[in-house]
Scaffold this motif. Structure first.
Motif, short mmCIF file in Angstrom:
data_model
loop_
_atom_site.label_atom_id
_atom_site.label_comp_id
_atom_site.label_asym_id
_atom_site.label_seq_id
_atom_site.Cartn_x
_atom_site.Cartn_y
_atom_site.Cartn_z
N SER A 36 -8.15 -24.69 2.02
CA SER A 36 -8.00 -23.35 1.44
C SER A 36 -7.53 -23.36 -0.01
O SER A 36 -7.63 -22.35 -0.69
CB SER A 36 -7.02 -22.53 2.29
OG SER A 36 -5.77 -23.20 2.37
N THR A 37 -7.00 -24.49 -0.50
CA THR A 37 -6.51 -24.57 -1.87
C THR A 37 -6.80 -25.96 -2.43
O THR A 37 -7.01 -26.92 -1.68
CB THR A 37 -4.98 -24.34 -1.93
OG1 THR A 37 -4.32 -25.41 -1.23
CG2 THR A 37 -4.60 -22.99 -1.33
N LYS A 79 -12.69 -19.25 7.59
CA LYS A 79 -12.36 -20.35 6.67
C LYS A 79 -10.88 -20.71 6.72
O LYS A 79 -10.52 -21.87 6.51
CB LYS A 79 -12.78 -19.98 5.24
CG LYS A 79 -12.05 -18.80 4.62
CD LYS A 79 -12.63 -18.53 3.24
CE LYS A 79 -11.90 -17.38 2.53
NZ LYS A 79 -12.49 -17.08 1.21
N TRP A 109 -12.43 -29.28 -5.29
CA TRP A 109 -12.34 -27.92 -4.71
C TRP A 109 -12.82 -26.92 -5.74
O TRP A 109 -12.45 -26.99 -6.92
CB TRP A 109 -10.89 -27.62 -4.33
CG TRP A 109 -10.68 -26.36 -3.52
CD1 TRP A 109 -10.63 -26.27 -2.18
CD2 TRP A 109 -10.47 -25.04 -4.01
NE1 TRP A 109 -10.39 -24.98 -1.78
CE2 TRP A 109 -10.29 -24.18 -2.90
CE3 TRP A 109 -10.44 -24.47 -5.28
CZ2 TRP A 109 -10.07 -22.82 -3.00
CZ3 TRP A 109 -10.21 -23.10 -5.39
CH2 TRP A 109 -10.04 -22.29 -4.27
N LYS A 110 -13.67 -26.00 -5.33
CA LYS A 110 -14.17 -24.99 -6.25
C LYS A 110 -14.38 -23.69 -5.52
O LYS A 110 -14.99 -23.64 -4.46
CB LYS A 110 -15.49 -25.45 -6.89
CG LYS A 110 -16.00 -24.49 -7.96
CD LYS A 110 -17.23 -25.05 -8.66
CE LYS A 110 -17.70 -24.10 -9.77
NZ LYS A 110 -18.90 -24.66 -10.47
N LYS A 111 -13.88 -22.64 -6.11
CA LYS A 111 -14.04 -21.31 -5.53
C LYS A 111 -15.25 -20.62 -6.13
O LYS A 111 -15.46 -20.66 -7.34
CB LYS A 111 -12.79 -20.46 -5.79
CG LYS A 111 -12.83 -19.09 -5.13
CD LYS A 111 -11.51 -18.37 -5.32
CE LYS A 111 -11.53 -17.01 -4.62
NZ LYS A 111 -10.24 -16.28 -4.78
N LYS A 112 -16.05 -20.03 -5.27
CA LYS A 112 -17.20 -19.24 -5.73
C LYS A 112 -16.72 -17.81 -5.94
O LYS A 112 -16.52 -17.06 -4.99
CB LYS A 112 -18.33 -19.29 -4.71
CG LYS A 112 -18.92 -20.69 -4.55
CD LYS A 112 -20.11 -20.67 -3.60
CE LYS A 112 -20.75 -22.03 -3.51
NZ LYS A 112 -21.92 -22.04 -2.60
N HIS A 113 -16.52 -17.44 -7.17
CA HIS A 113 -15.85 -16.17 -7.48
C HIS A 113 -16.62 -14.95 -6.96
O HIS A 113 -16.03 -13.97 -6.54
CB HIS A 113 -15.63 -16.06 -8.98
CG HIS A 113 -14.71 -17.11 -9.52
ND1 HIS A 113 -13.35 -17.07 -9.32
CD2 HIS A 113 -14.96 -18.24 -10.22
CE1 HIS A 113 -12.79 -18.12 -9.89
NE2 HIS A 113 -13.75 -18.86 -10.44
N GLY A 142 -16.20 -15.12 -3.07
CA GLY A 142 -14.86 -15.39 -2.59
C GLY A 142 -14.79 -16.61 -1.70
O GLY A 142 -13.75 -16.90 -1.12
N GLN A 143 -15.90 -17.34 -1.54
CA GLN A 143 -15.91 -18.53 -0.71
C GLN A 143 -15.44 -19.73 -1.52
O GLN A 143 -15.30 -19.66 -2.73
CB GLN A 143 -17.33 -18.79 -0.18
CG GLN A 143 -17.85 -17.67 0.70
CD GLN A 143 -19.30 -17.91 1.08
OE1 GLN A 143 -19.81 -19.01 0.94
NE2 GLN A 143 -19.97 -16.87 1.55
N TRP A 144 -15.22 -20.84 -0.82
CA TRP A 144 -14.82 -22.06 -1.50
C TRP A 144 -15.44 -23.25 -0.81
O TRP A 144 -15.83 -23.19 0.36
CB TRP A 144 -13.30 -22.21 -1.54
CG TRP A 144 -12.58 -21.75 -0.30
CD1 TRP A 144 -11.89 -20.59 -0.15
CD2 TRP A 144 -12.50 -22.42 0.96
NE1 TRP A 144 -11.37 -20.49 1.11
CE2 TRP A 144 -11.73 -21.61 1.82
CE3 TRP A 144 -13.00 -23.62 1.45
CZ2 TRP A 144 -11.46 -21.95 3.14
CZ3 TRP A 144 -12.73 -23.97 2.77
CH2 TRP A 144 -11.96 -23.13 3.59
#
Length: 392
Positions: free
Chosen positions: A301-302, A27, A268-272, A275-277
């Motif tokens: 990445s952000t 990623k 953008w959303k992080k899957k906690h 750890g993926q996004w």
């Protein structure tokens, strides 16, 4: 899991990256921005907007090319090393390999268009040689700006005609570079006005072409006289001026023609748990009667990198369609990075470089910070694209 990040219809190469590298490395690699400005050399396929090779684009390149752009050929060496705008190099390359999106080339690709007539004279079919040299309007422009009579040149392929002139200018010791810039800027201005007629629905104006040529030539001359680092510094105004306008970043002077206004946003959303996004970008043309828009998933990445990609995507999609553009974003950090690139987050530094470089190809460009609710149209599109529910 990993498959959630991959749109199989568009990211076949991305899937291979996931197979070769661990997820945390894959990623990061896929989120890296490959700059198209003067940085360390990289390998990319310039015949697609993404820079990624596809069998389809390769097929059309080979089919349409009348000549192989061999980098060892003297003309191509001269072109790639010349001190002109990268966009002009791309423009000349398209002419030389006969892939400029003129009416005849679009019809060859079975692309339906309202009319195949020349947009300047409305008389004959639009082809590369006709629009840039043989059209009666273009003939008048060449005579007025360069003193070149093109009436007896119709039997010469446009590619040879251009190469002969540029090679001749290159051999002149004193003012060869200036004349070459004048020559290229004349072609570019004819093409730019042709696009204004199509996308801005205006009437043919030889005076407008001459005005565009003067502006483009003056900017090219200034650009050729200083280093790349100084170019960006001078074109973007001084840092003192930038600090006074922290909510906007502008280049050029607004013309009398309509400014295209685009709102942009990223999702953008992080899957906690894993750890993926997931990320997506979108833009909406709020000044266009047809409501032009775009939304797509991207690798970022952000959240900040996603916002920067959204601005860049809007510029890339509009740079052939208009001369004046205003982009509205709700991200203050992107504006701040445009003013002070050296202090920008490293995840967006190369993206900012490309935004600045592409912005110079417009007659007027602005990027403005607005309230979040002002970009809600783009935000909704980006969110749908991230969730996989956006239908283009």
């Amino acid at each position: 899991m990993v498959a959630d990040l991959i749109d199989d219809s568009r990211n076949w190469k991305a899937s291979k990256v996931w197979q070769v590298f661990p997820p945390d490395k894959a990623k990061i690699i896929l989120a890296l921005h490959i700059p198209q400005c003067d940085t360390a050399d990289t390998i990319e396929w310039s015949h697609t907007k993404s820079g990624k090779f596809s069998v389809k684009s390769g097929y059309w390149f080979l089919k349409a090319s009348g000549e192989n752009p061999n980098p060892t050929n003297p003309f191509w060496r001269m072109l790639w090393k010349s001190n002109i705008f990268p966009k002009w190099k791309h423009f000349l390359w398209k002419i030389m390999v006969n892939v400029l999106p003129t009416a005849d080339n679009l019809l060859k690709r079975n692309i339906q268009i309202p009319s195949s007539n020349c947009k300047l004279c409305k008389d004959r079919q639009e082809g590369t040689a006709h629009i840039l040299r043989d059209c009666q309007i273009s003939q008048r422009i060449w005579s007025a700006i360069m003193g070149i009579s093109t009436g007896n040149s119709q039997h010469i392929p446009i590619q040879d005609w251009i190469k002969n002139f540029l090679n001749f200018f290159r051999k002149k010791k004193e003012d060869g570079e200036e004349i070459a810039l004048k020559f290229i800027s004349t072609m570019w201005s004819i093409w730019l006005h042709r696009n204004e007629i199509i996308f801005n629905n205006i009437h043919t104006s030889p005076g407008r072409i001459i005005e565009l040529q003067r502006i483009c030539y003056d900017r090219a001359m200034k650009s050729a006289q200083r280093s790349k680092e100084d170019q960006i510094s001078e074109i973007c105004n001084t840092e003192d001026m930038e600090r006074k306008e922290e909510n906007s970043w502008e280049l050029g002077a607004r013309s009398t023609y309509r400014v295209q206004i685009l709102v942009v946003d990223g999702a953008w959303k992080k899957k906690h748990k894993s750890g993926q996004w997931q990320a997506a970008v979108a833009w909406k043309n709020i000044s266009h009667s047809h409501g032009e828009e775009f939304a797509s998933r991207v690798f970022a990445s952000t959240p900040l990198q996603t916002e920067a990609y959204a601005v860049l995507q809007a510029i890339k999609d509009m740079e052939w369609k208009c001369s004046d553009i205003s982009i509205k974003t709700d991200n203050q950090e992107v504006i701040r990075a445009l003013h002070q690139q050296k202090k920008a987050d490293k995840s967006i530094s190369s993206i900012i470089s490309e935004i600045k470089q592409r912005a110079r190809s417009f007659q007027y460009f602005s990027c403005q910070k607005v309230k979040r609710e002002d970009v809600s149209l783009a935000h909704n599109l980006a969110r749908k694209a991230r969730l996989g529910t956006y239908l283009s």
